[in-house]
Structures are given as C-alpha cells and as structure tokens.
Design a protein around this motif. Structure first.
Motif, PDB file in Angstrom:
ATOM      1  N   GLU A   1       0.837  -1.208   0.000  1.00  0.00           N
ATOM      2  CA  GLU A   1       0.000   0.000   0.000  1.00  0.00           C
ATOM      3  C   GLU A   1       0.869   1.253   0.000  1.00  0.00           C
ATOM      4  O   GLU A   1       0.617   2.210  -0.733  1.00  0.00           O
ATOM      5  N   VAL A   2       1.900   1.251   0.837  1.00  0.00           N
ATOM      6  CA  VAL A   2       2.782   2.412   0.923  1.00  0.00           C
ATOM      7  C   VAL A   2       3.555   2.601  -0.379  1.00  0.00           C
ATOM      8  O   VAL A   2       3.671   3.711  -0.908  1.00  0.00           O
ATOM      9  N   LEU A   3       4.069   1.500  -0.920  1.00  0.00           N
ATOM     10  CA  LEU A   3       4.829   1.587  -2.169  1.00  0.00           C
ATOM     11  C   LEU A   3       3.982   2.134  -3.305  1.00  0.00           C
ATOM     12  O   LEU A   3       4.454   2.915  -4.134  1.00  0.00           O
ATOM     13  N   HIS A   4       2.713   1.748  -3.356  1.00  0.00           N
ATOM     14  CA  HIS A   4       1.839   2.220  -4.430  1.00  0.00           C
ATOM     15  C   HIS A   4       1.579   3.728  -4.356  1.00  0.00           C
ATOM     16  O   HIS A   4       1.127   4.336  -5.329  1.00  0.00           O
ATOM     17  N   SER A   5       1.862   4.314  -3.212  1.00  0.00           N
ATOM     18  CA  SER A   5       1.653   5.765  -3.083  1.00  0.00           C
ATOM     19  C   SER A   5       2.823   6.559  -3.668  1.00  0.00           C
ATOM     20  O   SER A   5       2.726   7.772  -3.825  1.00  0.00           O
ATOM     21  N   HIS A   6       3.919   5.881  -3.996  1.00  0.00           N
ATOM     22  CA  HIS A   6       5.078   6.570  -4.575  1.00  0.00           C
ATOM     23  C   HIS A   6       4.821   6.806  -6.063  1.00  0.00           C
ATOM     24  O   HIS A   6       4.418   5.886  -6.780  1.00  0.00           O
ATOM     25  N   PRO A   7       5.043   8.007  -6.576  1.00  0.00           N
ATOM     26  CA  PRO A   7       4.729   8.307  -7.978  1.00  0.00           C
ATOM     27  C   PRO A   7       5.537   7.497  -8.994  1.00  0.00           C
ATOM     28  O   PRO A   7       5.130   7.375 -10.146  1.00  0.00           O
ATOM     29  N   ALA A   8       6.647   6.911  -8.568  1.00  0.00           N
ATOM     30  CA  ALA A   8       7.464   6.128  -9.507  1.00  0.00           C
ATOM     31  C   ALA A   8       7.069   4.661  -9.548  1.00  0.00           C
ATOM     32  O   ALA A   8       7.616   3.889 -10.325  1.00  0.00           O
ATOM     33  N   VAL A   9       6.110   4.264  -8.696  1.00  0.00           N
ATOM     34  CA  VAL A   9       5.726   2.853  -8.589  1.00  0.00           C
ATOM     35  C   VAL A   9       4.380   2.623  -9.255  1.00  0.00           C
ATOM     36  O   VAL A   9       3.377   3.236  -8.880  1.00  0.00           O
ATOM     37  N   SER A  10       4.364   1.737 -10.231  1.00  0.00           N
ATOM     38  CA  SER A  10       3.110   1.377 -10.889  1.00  0.00           C
ATOM     39  C   SER A  10       2.489   0.147 -10.242  1.00  0.00           C
ATOM     40  O   SER A  10       1.287   0.076 -10.045  1.00  0.00           O
ATOM     41  N   MET A  11       3.318  -0.836  -9.908  1.00  0.00           N
ATOM     42  CA  MET A  11       2.842  -2.069  -9.276  1.00  0.00           C
ATOM     43  C   MET A  11       3.960  -2.620  -8.393  1.00  0.00           C
ATOM     44  O   MET A  11       5.132  -2.474  -8.725  1.00  0.00           O
ATOM     45  N   ALA A  12       3.559  -3.243  -7.275  1.00  0.00           N
ATOM     46  CA  ALA A  12       4.577  -3.765  -6.368  1.00  0.00           C
ATOM     47  C   ALA A  12       4.102  -5.051  -5.714  1.00  0.00           C
ATOM     48  O   ALA A  12       2.908  -5.230  -5.453  1.00  0.00           O
ATOM     49  N   ALA A  13       5.044  -5.936  -5.446  1.00  0.00           N
ATOM     50  CA  ALA A  13       4.778  -7.161  -4.693  1.00  0.00           C
ATOM     51  C   ALA A  13       5.919  -7.347  -3.705  1.00  0.00           C
ATOM     52  O   ALA A  13       7.096  -7.251  -4.074  1.00  0.00           O
ATOM     53  N   VAL A  14       5.578  -7.593  -2.448  1.00  0.00           N
ATOM     54  CA  VAL A  14       6.574  -7.725  -1.394  1.00  0.00           C
ATOM     55  C   VAL A  14       6.581  -9.157  -0.877  1.00  0.00           C
ATOM     56  O   VAL A  14       5.512  -9.727  -0.589  1.00  0.00           O
ATOM     57  N   VAL A  15       7.772  -9.744  -0.755  1.00  0.00           N
ATOM     58  CA  VAL A  15       7.907 -11.118  -0.255  1.00  0.00           C
ATOM     59  C   VAL A  15       9.056 -11.173   0.748  1.00  0.00           C
ATOM     60  O   VAL A  15       9.903 -10.273   0.811  1.00  0.00           O
ATOM     61  N   GLY A  16       9.077 -12.248   1.509  1.00  0.00           N
ATOM     62  CA  GLY A  16      10.177 -12.498   2.415  1.00  0.00           C
ATOM     63  C   GLY A  16      11.191 -13.428   1.770  1.00  0.00           C
ATOM     64  O   GLY A  16      10.819 -14.391   1.102  1.00  0.00           O
ATOM     65  N   VAL A  17      12.464 -13.124   1.941  1.00  0.00           N
ATOM     66  CA  VAL A  17      13.532 -13.964   1.398  1.00  0.00           C
ATOM     67  C   VAL A  17      14.430 -14.415   2.557  1.00  0.00           C
ATOM     68  O   VAL A  17      14.561 -13.707   3.565  1.00  0.00           O
ATOM     69  N   PRO A  18      15.030 -15.598   2.458  1.00  0.00           N
ATOM     70  CA  PRO A  18      15.841 -16.123   3.566  1.00  0.00           C
ATOM     71  C   PRO A  18      16.994 -15.189   3.936  1.00  0.00           C
ATOM     72  O   PRO A  18      17.617 -14.571   3.074  1.00  0.00           O
ATOM     73  N   HIS A  19      17.261 -15.105   5.258  1.00  0.00           N
ATOM     74  CA  HIS A  19      18.343 -14.246   5.736  1.00  0.00           C
ATOM     75  C   HIS A  19      18.980 -14.903   6.954  1.00  0.00           C
ATOM     76  O   HIS A  19      18.273 -15.337   7.880  1.00  0.00           O
ATOM     77  N   ASP A  20      20.305 -14.978   6.989  1.00  0.00           N
ATOM     78  CA  ASP A  20      21.007 -15.683   8.056  1.00  0.00           C
ATOM     79  C   ASP A  20      20.751 -15.060   9.422  1.00  0.00           C
ATOM     80  O   ASP A  20      20.560 -15.764  10.419  1.00  0.00           O
ATOM     81  N   LYS A  21      20.753 -13.746   9.506  1.00  0.00           N
ATOM     82  CA  LYS A  21      20.633 -13.068  10.795  1.00  0.00           C
ATOM     83  C   LYS A  21      19.185 -12.857  11.217  1.00  0.00           C
ATOM     84  O   LYS A  21      18.802 -13.130  12.356  1.00  0.00           O
ATOM     85  N   HIS A  22      18.346 -12.374  10.291  1.00  0.00           N
ATOM     86  CA  HIS A  22      16.977 -11.987  10.647  1.00  0.00           C
ATOM     87  C   HIS A  22      15.944 -13.089  10.390  1.00  0.00           C
ATOM     88  O   HIS A  22      14.768 -12.913  10.722  1.00  0.00           O
ATOM     89  N   GLY A  23      16.351 -14.196   9.834  1.00  0.00           N
ATOM     90  CA  GLY A  23      15.389 -15.248   9.476  1.00  0.00           C
ATOM     91  C   GLY A  23      14.815 -15.000   8.105  1.00  0.00           C
ATOM     92  O   GLY A  23      14.896 -15.841   7.208  1.00  0.00           O
ATOM     93  N   GLU A  24      14.238 -13.817   7.933  1.00  0.00           N
ATOM     94  CA  GLU A  24      13.738 -13.377   6.620  1.00  0.00           C
ATOM     95  C   GLU A  24      14.082 -11.909   6.438  1.00  0.00           C
ATOM     96  O   GLU A  24      14.079 -11.129   7.393  1.00  0.00           O
ATOM     97  N   GLU A  25      14.376 -11.559   5.195  1.00  0.00           N
ATOM     98  CA  GLU A  25      14.541 -10.160   4.827  1.00  0.00           C
ATOM     99  C   GLU A  25      13.403  -9.784   3.891  1.00  0.00           C
ATOM    100  O   GLU A  25      12.767 -10.654   3.278  1.00  0.00           O
ATOM    101  N   ILE A  26      13.127  -8.492   3.790  1.00  0.00           N
ATOM    102  CA  ILE A  26      11.978  -8.012   3.024  1.00  0.00           C
ATOM    103  C   ILE A  26      12.452  -7.517   1.663  1.00  0.00           C
ATOM    104  O   ILE A  26      13.360  -6.683   1.570  1.00  0.00           O
ATOM    105  N   LYS A  27      11.832  -8.037   0.614  1.00  0.00           N
ATOM    106  CA  LYS A  27      12.200  -7.648  -0.745  1.00  0.00           C
ATOM    107  C   LYS A  27      10.965  -7.180  -1.500  1.00  0.00           C
ATOM    108  O   LYS A  27       9.908  -7.808  -1.431  1.00  0.00           O
TER     109      LYS A  27
END
Length: 525
Positions: A438-464
């Motif tokens: 929702e926040v990303l879609h409010s940026h004028p340079a963003v037409s479409m966005a999808a956010v997922v979690g990716v594996p991360h050694d320290k945090h368990g998951e990182e946000i992409k």
C-alpha cells in the motif's frame, strides 16, 4: 429439488428474445443459449452420462463455455471447469483426480494449443471415455474432418441432437461444480460446490450488487474461475442481463468493449484495474467507457487504496471490494448496497453468511486484533473431492478456515491484512506485505509492487520488493529503499528492491508471489 441450470432456464422462459451472450460478432438470445445447452444435455444422455457423473470443460470466454456448462448441469452431471493454461500432464491429473467421464476441450490457437494438450492429457486417463473438441468457428461444417486426428468435434457430435430437454432432477445438496484450487501448496484440490451453494451465491451476488435486468456485464475474468463464473455468468443470467465475453483481457480492448456495448457492470482483480488506469487512451474514449458504468467490483486480492482513488477520479465510479474463495462459491463479503466504499476494506458478510476471526486454536480473537478469517453459510463447500483428511484440516462445525488474515473495525467492516502464508517474520517481528505494498503504491514512480520475504542468516527473513516502475519516471533502487526507510518503521521497510517490466500472474491476474519466492531461493538473493 434444485438444479443450477435454473439460472438460465428461468430467464429463457421470461425473456427468450433478449440478448444473453455477446461473443465476438455473435449474439445469442436467451432462447438460443438454452436450446444449445439442451443439445449438449441430449448428447451427454446419449453417451450414458447423467446424474453424478463428472464432466470436465476447458474453454476460454466464448459462447461455448455457457452452452456446455449449462448442458452438463441439465444432464444432472457435475461440471469440472479447468484452467485453459494447463498442460498435458496437469490436464491428465485433473481428469483423473475428478473421475471425469467426459471432457469438452476448446481447440485453442497456435500460441495456446489447448486442444492438442487436452487431447494428449485425455489419452492418458483410462476412465475418461468421451472427448469433444470445441472449434472456434460459429457454424463449422459437421462433416469436416476433426482438426486433431481421432478427436470428435463438438459440432459433429451435436448434429441432429434435439433442442428440447427436461433438466434432470438434482437435489440442493448434490454436487454441481468441482472447482480446483490454484494449488499454492501441494497438488490442486477440487472443492465440491453444491447446487444450493452455487445458486444461492449467484442470487446473493445479484441482490448485493443491486444489478438490474438491462445491465450489461463485461466479463474479462476467466469463466473457469469462481469469480467470473458465479459473480458474473450465473448471477448475470439469473438477473436476465447481457454478458459480453472477452476471451483474454487487455486494457485497450476492454475499454473499447465498454464503450461499444454500453457496459454497466465490470468486475476484475486489482491488476486489471491497474492496467485500465495505465492504458493510454484519449479522454473521449475514457468518457465513452465510463459513460454507462455504474457498478465496479474487485476481488481475488487486496486492492491498493491508490487504485481506488485513481479509478474514481478517472471513471467516476467507486470500486466496491469483496472477498471470497473457490471453497466459498466464492462471495463471502462485499461492500454493502448503498454504503460508500471504504478503500482497503472488503466490506461485510453478505446475506446468509457468517464471518469471524480466530487464532490458530480456533478461538475468537479480541476486538481490534488480527485473526484468520473463517466463513460459515450457504456458500461453503461440501469438502475437497476425495480428500477427507484435507477437508477436516480446514472445516469444523460448518466453519471453513481460509488461511487469510484480517482485522475488523468498530462498525464491523473487514480488512484483509495478508495471506497467513505470505506473512514475513523479520527478526521476530510480524510484517504484512499488504501494508508495505500500500505504501509503495503511493510513490509516484511505482506502478505495481509485490513484497515477499527472502531467507536471511541473521533476521530469518529479509523483506524484498519487486516493483514495476511507472511509465516515464526514473528512480534507482537505492533511492526507493531510502524513501521506504523514511516512510516505514525500521523493522518493516524493504531493504531489497528489484525493478521488473512485469510480475508473474495466474490466469485471473493474481500476482504469483510463490514464483517470486521460488526464484529468489533459486538465485540466492
């Protein structure tokens, strides 16, 4: 008794000469559509197919879909609609899993050789006896040889079949349709939906939307999916409306059809609305498309608030958002009739349906907390075909666990937070991708966005974040990450951004996050 075919039959008796289906340059009246469905029913009866037998159907949004669909129902058989993008192996799986006795398959095109894939899949399944190839021509020569060697064309099979047929007696609790889930986890499962499930949900859609007899629906949603099938085809024909079928969605074509046919009702998934807004058309064409539009509905995924605002500004109509699944026929909630849409909300439970929010142990969550959506009512499936264990995992005392997370405001309006399986846990904190999108879609340079979690050694998951940039706007990954850092809490903003021209979607236009996660896991970043 109750047979879902009454959606067509009742309207054919009342308004036989009214246009029911527009498919390309061809218009079928209600009487013609009903007569053609009767021929299909007679064909099936002549092959020994009747009450309780399963009949599969692979067909895009063309006139033959409703013809065959209602013909199967009239024969008392069970419709098994299949995704037109399935390949040979997948088709064979669905035919075998559903115990299909017969299979109607559209011939397809050079780009999508559905007929060849269907014929190959059919020949791998012993129990499926009859194959009917649906050809694209409106009036093919019944004597012409089959385009696929050995395959019987539907036109030839229907030659000489009577246009009169008395629908077989089926009970309200008998299975009418088996809809296969998208298979996000494991093999696809077939949701058994009864005549009562489907008929009551269609009539509830009619009541909830406030549709009228002379409405014109543009159907770009695939009819093999529960959204287009119930919300527009079954509900539209029950309301005696006219259905304009579009085999494959594209924004320019949809806007053209809206203007040409004076469309009053459009339903779509968020990516369709995004495409309509980004289509480069003249103001005159936009005005023509919007001139008669009075109902716009969205489902299938959460609709970004920014899309709500942009659509209302450009087309003068508020998008009313709803929620449902194949297992719920599908409609479970919708923006109430007469109420102003609340951007971000899926509305309230529709007539005859209960919705609650629960914790993992099935106990209700406290007011204001996030919980898993459970649904109970006339719309909930009998269960997954041939899978009692899978059914028991998601059903209890008539309640169906959806796997979706939501919250509820003080007025009882529901807000989807995310899929339970999509939730990201970063450093012990729960992060909901929907909120970030929702926040990303409010940026004028963003037409479409999808956010997922990716594996991360320290945090368990990182946000992409995977982002489709807006046309003509330039921004770097570092700039967008910096903006996110300023806009979102420190534990939740995406540290990784990847720009794409497109995002992977299924046939209904839903973004396939599992493909993005799989791709990331394979590439390692």
């Amino acid at each position: 008794m109750l047979n879902l075919a009454v959606m067509l039959e009742d309207s054919a008796r009342a308004v036989p000469d009214r246009g029911a289906v527009v498919s390309g340059d061809r218009t079928l009246t209600y009487a013609q559509l009903d007569a053609s469905a009767n021929q299909v029913a007679n064909l099936l009866a002549s092959r020994g197919i009747g009450p309780g037998d399963k009949v599969a159907l692979s067909c895009p949004n063309v006139a033959q879909f409703p013809i065959v669909y209602y013909g199967i129902l009239k024969a008392g058989a069970v419709v098994v609609p299949l995704n037109v993008l399935l390949k040979r192996r997948e088709i064979a799986y669905h035919l075998a899993d559903s115990d299909a006795s017969a299979y109607f398959c559209f011939e397809g095109s050079a780009e999508l050789p559905l007929g060849q894939e269907g014929w190959a899949g059919f020949n791998e399944v012993e129990g499926c006896r009859d194959f009917f190839l649906i050809t694209a021509a409106a009036a093919p020569d019944p004597a012409a040889p089959a385009p696929i060697a050995g395959a019987e064309t539907l036109a030839r099979a229907l030659d000489g079949q009577s246009t009169e047929f008395t629908a077989r007696v089926t009970e309200a609790g008998d299975t009418a349709v088996i809809l296969y889930t998208s298979g996000t986890t494991g093999q696809p499962k077939g949701a058994e939906l009864t005549h009562a499930n489907m008929a009551l949900n269609a009539l509830t859609c009619h009541r909830t939307f406030g549709t009228a007899e002379h409405d014109v629906h543009l159907i770009t949603l695939p009819l093999f999916h529960s959204f287009g099938q119930t919300v527009q085809m079954n509900a539209g024909l029950a309301a005696r409306a006219t259905l304009v079928l579009m085999p494959r969605f594209d924004a320019h074509g949809a806007l053209s059809l809206m203007g040409r046919h004076q469309v009053t009702f459009f339903a779509g998934v968020p990516t369709m609305y995004w495409a309509l807004l980004d289509a480069e058309i003249s103001e005159a064409d936009a005005t023509a498309a919007a001139q008669n539009l009075r109902i716009a509905g969205s489902g299938g995924a959460a609709l970004p608030v920014e899309i709500h605002r942009r659509f209302r500004r450009r087309f003068g109509t508020s998008i009313r958002e709803g929620y449902g699944l194949s297992e719920t026929s599908p409609l479970a909630t919708f923006t109430p009739t007469g109420a102003e849409a609340r951007p971000g909300s899926i509305g309230k439970p529709v007539w005859g349906v209960e919705v609650d929010l629960i914790a993992d142990d099935w106990t209700p969550v406290a007011a204001g907390e996030v919980g898993e959506v459970v649904v109970r009512g006339h719309n909930v499936m009998r269960g997954y075909y041939g899978r009692p264990e899978a059914t028991a995992e998601v059903m209890r005392d008539g309640w169906f666990r959806t796997g979706d997370l939501a919250s509820r405001d003080e007025d009882g309006w529901l807000y989807i937070v995310d899929r339970a399986k999509d939730m990201i846990i970063r450093g012990g904190f729960n992060v909901y991708p929907r909120e970030l999108e929702e926040v990303l879609h409010s940026h004028p340079a963003v037409s479409m966005a999808a956010v997922v979690g990716v594996p991360h050694d320290k945090h368990g998951e990182e946000i992409k974040a995977y982002v489709v940039p807006a046309p003509g706007v330039r921004i770097t990954e570092d700039d967008l990450v910096a903006w996110c850092r300023e806009t979102m809490a420190g534990y939740k903003y995406p540290r990784l951004v990847e720009f794409r021209d497109t995002l992977p979607m299924n046939a209904t236009g839903k973004i396939l996050k599992r493909e993005l996660r799989t791709e990331t896991a394979t590439s390692g970043h």
